[in-house]
Design a protein around this motif. Structure first.
Motif: not given
Length: 311
Positions: A60-80, A283-287
């Protein structure tokens, strides 16, 4: 001499039974036994629960770095779920699992029926059948990677020069698929055979003696005596082989690497590519969660259908 008979008084049937003031002995509870389960709980928490919750967090996150993350909800599930490459890999994996079951279950039962039931050859047959199961998965892939090569492999050279078939699993997608399928059949059919053999050994001898007296043929004996009593064992074998074949990774990755092209790129290989190759943890986590859910649902459907047909 006269003997006087003394009759004991008979209790009135209508009288209520005597009640005792004594309370039944209550065994004291000992909760210290839960301490024996504590190591298992801790082990499962570290090996299953904590990694699972980490994957859920990544999905449920878009991870840019260990300290920089954005909550995206179910976006990765829909994308996968909408990715055509994932859908193709799913159909490819499902087809592979279906072919594995269609080949390994009948072949394993046939091997089990042909194995000796008594005598000195029983131990030898069990050892020979179980040998492929003792080889690690990565070693199996390495063995078949060399064995099936058309230039230096014994199997590939025989198919090309003796049978006259143009075989090259590194260039032809059909040859690569057949190589992976034959490798899995060679590796895991012994498991089905050993399970079926254990089920056959549990059938009492009087059943076979009665069939022999009635003049039943070998096919009739197998159909009416052996096969019905193998239903429970075959249910376990089908579930085990489906789950393992649907999650196959090491053997095809070592032999073909998912190629040529995407011919043997199953869901597990595609997931590894996204998680390790591209390092897209979201995406790997949602996958992986969708992958896990698919395995659970299909296994439940298999188990429900097989157990209901058994009843």
């Amino acid at each position: 001499m006269t003997v006087t008979r003394i009759e004991e008084p008979v209790a009135d049937a209508a009288a209520p039974p005597e009640t005792s003031d004594k309370q039944p002995d209550v065994k004291p509870k000992n909760n210290r036994a839960w301490l024996l389960v504590l190591p298992v709980v801790v082990s499962v928490a570290f090996t299953a629960v904590i990694p699972l919750m980490t994957v859920v967090n990544f999905s449920v996150q878009d991870i840019f770095s260990p300290s920089d993350r954005i909550f995206v909800g179910l976006e990765w599930f829909r994308s996968v779920s909408r990715d055509p490459e994932v859908r193709s890999a799913f159909l490819r994996t499902l087809m592979f699992s279906a072919q594995v079951l269609l080949v390994e279950i009948p072949l394993g039962v046939a091997i089990a029926v042909s194995m000796p039931r008594r005598g000195v050859w029983v131990s030898a047959a069990l050892v020979v059948v179980a040998l492929p199961l003792l080889i690690p998965w990565n070693v199996v892939g390495t063995i078949w990677q060399i064995f099936a090569r058309a230039d230096i492999g014994l199997g590939g050279w025989t198919v090309n020069n003796v049978l006259g078939v143009d075989f090259n699993y590194t260039l032809d997608s059909t040859d690569a698929w057949i190589t992976v399928l034959v490798m899995d059949v060679w590796h895991w059919t012994p498991l089905v055979a050993l399970l079926a053999y254990a089920g056959l050994r549990s059938i009492p001898d009087p059943y076979f003696q009665a069939a022999q007296i009635d003049g039943a043929s070998g096919w009739a004996t197998f159909r009416h005596i052996q096969l019905p009593r193998l239903r429970g064992v075959l249910t376990i074998a089908i579930l085990l082989r489906f789950m393992d074949s649907f999650m196959i990774y090491t053997e095809p990755f070592v032999v073909t690497g998912g190629g040529p092209g995407n011919a043997t790129s199953f869901l597990s290989i595609l997931l590894s590519k996204i998680a390790v190759g591209q390092f897209d943890l979201g995406p790997a986590g949602a996958f992986s969660l969708l992958y896990f859910l698919i395995v659970q649902i299909v296994s439940y459907v298999f188990f429900t259908v097989l157990t209901r047909s058994g009843r």
